[in-house]
Design a protein around this motif. Structure first.
Motif, PDB file in Angstrom:
ATOM      1  N   TYR A  81       7.959   2.374  10.032  1.00 54.84           N
ATOM      2  CA  TYR A  81       6.597   2.900  10.057  1.00 54.84           C
ATOM      3  C   TYR A  81       5.551   1.822  10.355  1.00 54.84           C
ATOM      4  O   TYR A  81       4.707   1.967  11.231  1.00 54.84           O
ATOM      5  N   LEU A  82       5.651   0.724   9.617  1.00 54.16           N
ATOM      6  CA  LEU A  82       4.653  -0.332   9.762  1.00 54.16           C
ATOM      7  C   LEU A  82       4.671  -0.943  11.168  1.00 54.16           C
ATOM      8  O   LEU A  82       3.626  -1.267  11.727  1.00 54.16           O
TER       9      LEU A  82
ATOM     10  N   ASN B 246       1.727  15.428   8.794  1.00 51.81           N
ATOM     11  CA  ASN B 246       2.875  15.621   7.902  1.00 51.81           C
ATOM     12  C   ASN B 246       2.581  15.084   6.502  1.00 51.81           C
ATOM     13  O   ASN B 246       2.915  15.699   5.495  1.00 51.81           O
ATOM     14  N   SER B 247       1.902  13.914   6.486  1.00 52.04           N
ATOM     15  CA  SER B 247       1.563  13.303   5.207  1.00 52.04           C
ATOM     16  C   SER B 247       0.599  14.197   4.423  1.00 52.04           C
ATOM     17  O   SER B 247       0.732  14.381   3.212  1.00 52.04           O
TER      18      SER B 247
ATOM     19  N   HIS C  60       2.455  17.136   3.032  1.00 43.94           N
ATOM     20  CA  HIS C  60       3.228  16.737   1.849  1.00 43.94           C
ATOM     21  C   HIS C  60       2.350  16.724   0.617  1.00 43.94           C
ATOM     22  O   HIS C  60       2.725  17.230  -0.430  1.00 43.94           O
TER      23      HIS C  60
ATOM     24  N   ASP D   9       7.999  12.119   4.447  1.00 46.96           N
ATOM     25  CA  ASP D   9       6.653  11.608   4.705  1.00 46.96           C
ATOM     26  C   ASP D   9       6.744  10.086   4.826  1.00 46.96           C
ATOM     27  O   ASP D   9       6.548   9.354   3.860  1.00 46.96           O
ATOM     28  N   LEU D  10       7.067   9.623   6.024  1.00 47.75           N
ATOM     29  CA  LEU D  10       7.332   8.186   6.227  1.00 47.75           C
ATOM     30  C   LEU D  10       6.111   7.335   5.908  1.00 47.75           C
ATOM     31  O   LEU D  10       6.219   6.219   5.399  1.00 47.75           O
ATOM     32  N   GLN D  11       4.946   7.883   6.211  1.00 46.74           N
ATOM     33  CA  GLN D  11       3.708   7.135   5.979  1.00 46.74           C
ATOM     34  C   GLN D  11       3.503   6.845   4.484  1.00 46.74           C
ATOM     35  O   GLN D  11       3.310   5.705   4.085  1.00 46.74           O
ATOM     36  N   ARG D  12       3.619   7.896   3.696  1.00 44.37           N
ATOM     37  CA  ARG D  12       3.368   7.743   2.258  1.00 44.37           C
ATOM     38  C   ARG D  12       4.458   6.942   1.583  1.00 44.37           C
ATOM     39  O   ARG D  12       4.222   6.233   0.599  1.00 44.37           O
ATOM     40  N   LEU D  13       5.686   7.044   2.122  1.00 52.17           N
ATOM     41  CA  LEU D  13       6.781   6.251   1.562  1.00 52.17           C
ATOM     42  C   LEU D  13       6.512   4.771   1.770  1.00 52.17           C
ATOM     43  O   LEU D  13       6.901   3.929   0.969  1.00 52.17           O
ATOM     44  N   ARG D  14       5.823   4.466   2.856  1.00 52.05           N
ATOM     45  CA  ARG D  14       5.533   3.070   3.170  1.00 52.05           C
ATOM     46  C   ARG D  14       4.317   2.546   2.400  1.00 52.05           C
ATOM     47  O   ARG D  14       4.320   1.440   1.895  1.00 52.05           O
TER      48      ARG D  14
ATOM     49  N   GLU E 165      -5.302   4.608   6.574  1.00 56.21           N
ATOM     50  CA  GLU E 165      -5.547   3.586   7.590  1.00 56.21           C
ATOM     51  C   GLU E 165      -6.990   3.061   7.544  1.00 56.21           C
ATOM     52  O   GLU E 165      -7.231   1.867   7.702  1.00 56.21           O
TER      53      GLU E 165
ATOM     54  N   GLU F  47      -7.269   0.574   4.818  1.00 53.86           N
ATOM     55  CA  GLU F  47      -6.550  -0.642   5.211  1.00 53.86           C
ATOM     56  C   GLU F  47      -7.397  -1.491   6.161  1.00 53.86           C
ATOM     57  O   GLU F  47      -7.546  -2.707   5.971  1.00 53.86           O
ATOM     58  N   LEU F  48      -7.974  -0.850   7.155  1.00 54.19           N
ATOM     59  CA  LEU F  48      -8.782  -1.596   8.127  1.00 54.19           C
ATOM     60  C   LEU F  48     -10.043  -2.166   7.473  1.00 54.19           C
ATOM     61  O   LEU F  48     -10.446  -3.291   7.759  1.00 54.19           O
TER      62      LEU F  48
ATOM     63  N   GLY G 126       1.943  -2.464   0.708  1.00 55.61           N
ATOM     64  CA  GLY G 126       2.912  -2.215   1.779  1.00 55.61           C
ATOM     65  C   GLY G 126       2.375  -2.294   3.198  1.00 55.61           C
ATOM     66  O   GLY G 126       3.049  -1.875   4.130  1.00 55.61           O
ATOM     67  N   VAL G 127       1.166  -2.811   3.355  1.00 50.79           N
ATOM     68  CA  VAL G 127       0.650  -2.941   4.720  1.00 50.79           C
ATOM     69  C   VAL G 127       0.381  -4.401   5.070  1.00 50.79           C
ATOM     70  O   VAL G 127       0.383  -5.277   4.213  1.00 50.79           O
ATOM     71  N   MET G 128       0.139  -4.624   6.338  1.00 51.19           N
ATOM     72  CA  MET G 128      -0.057  -5.976   6.835  1.00 51.19           C
ATOM     73  C   MET G 128      -1.473  -6.468   6.563  1.00 51.19           C
ATOM     74  O   MET G 128      -2.444  -5.783   6.864  1.00 51.19           O
TER      75      MET G 128
ATOM     76  N   TYR H 144      -4.061  -9.256   7.754  1.00 48.91           N
ATOM     77  CA  TYR H 144      -4.200 -10.096   8.937  1.00 48.91           C
ATOM     78  C   TYR H 144      -4.963 -11.375   8.611  1.00 48.91           C
ATOM     79  O   TYR H 144      -6.054 -11.329   8.033  1.00 48.91           O
TER      80      TYR H 144
END
Ligand SMILES: [Fe+2]
Ligand SMILES: [Fe+2]
Lengths: 116, 176
Positions: free
Chosen positions: A40-41, A104-105, A108, B3-8, B13, B16-17, B74-76, B78
């Protein structure tokens, strides 16, 4: 795309499509001839990289170096060599994919919170 | 479908920014203070130089605090690019005016971040930011106190010499 329990299509354009693999937690990009799997990242940072390319320079700079843009895909040892036209189409595909992931998020959060 | 986003990550966003933009702002603040320290040191205001060196270090700590928070979520994070900062100041006093203005700008930025967190219902990040809200109150008090010294002591005669000596004491609890 074949029916599958673990592979879900996220977005599709004339030039390619993306899928989500629930077995490996990867987002799979099919663009032209290339297939690249992202975590994902990595997908997010790849999308930002593609969005950052200065299309204006590519259009107006006559130097050969501006005909193509080479973009490295994170952690996959693959690179994409993209023309101006490719870039526009790839941006479209990636932003559509991000939209599908966001949606999708949201679903959920709204619907499945109590399902587990 | 997972939910790949929330799992990460739990961060939206836009949050995060905005946090990454704050990382950059803290780095710039650090660099500005370093330039102020340099001006003071080279012009004979050694205590003020010390004060600004300390501020520069604090700003870097602020930056790292957000940096680690991003990574924890869990995010980058910078590493920020910091452009050139002003090195020419017309007077000793003008440095402290610039310092106060810079802190006010940071306070505004932190407030906007908190507003954003409330809007997207990111209460964890809002909670994290409360430390900065409090810190900015402190920072503005110190910056204002420094300017106040110019009025209280006055710049005439050995005034600037006295001001310089007292500036460093601002951050020490034992205010004489
Ligand atoms: Fe700060
Ligand atoms: Fe500060």
């Amino acid at each position: 795309m074949k029916d599958s329990f673990t592979l879900h299509e996220l977005y599709r354009t004339a030039k390619g499509f993306t899928q989500q693999c629930d077995l490996t937690n990867r987002i799979i990009l099919n663009f032209g001839e290339q297939v690249i799997a992202f975590r994902y990242l990595d997908f997010v940072s790849f999308r930002r990289k593609v969005d950052r390319v200065n299309l204006h320079d590519m259009i107006f700079n006559l130097d050969d170096a501006y005909d193509f843009e080479v973009i490295e895909a994170p952690k996959s040892n693959q690179q994409l060599v993209l023309t101006l036209c490719d870039l526009v189409q790839l941006r479209d595909l990636l932003s559509g994919t991000q939209f599908a992931l966001d949606l999708n998020s949201m679903l959920h959060e709204a619907l499945y919170t109590y399902a587990y | 479908m997972k939910d790949l986003q929330r799992l990460r990550t739990s961060l939206k966003e836009e949050v995060e920014l905005a946090l990454n933009a704050q990382v950059k702002m803290e780095a710039e603040a650090s660099s500005k203070y370093l330039a102020m320290a340099s001006w003071c040191e080279v012009n004979g205001y050694l205590y003020s130089a010390k004060y600004f060196f300390k501020q520069a270090e604090e700003e870097r700590e602020h930056m790292l605090k957000i940096f680690h928070y991003l990574a924890d979520q869990g995010v980058m994070a910078y590493a920020p690019e910091v452009g050139p900062v002003p090195h020419d100041y017309p007077s000793f006093r003008s440095i402290f005016e610039a310092a106060l203005q810079s802190e006010i700008n940071v306070t505004h930025s932190i407030n906007r971040l908190v507003t954003l967190c409330r809007r997207v219902e990111d209460y964890a990040t809002e909670n994290f930011l409360q430390w900065f809200v409090k810190e900015q109150v402190e920072e503005e008090i110190n910056a204002r106190r420094a300017l106040e010294l110019f009025d209280v002591i006055g710049e005439e005669g050995t005034g600037r010499f006295q001001i310089d000596r007292h500036v460093y004491k601002i951050t020490q609890l034992d205010v004489e």
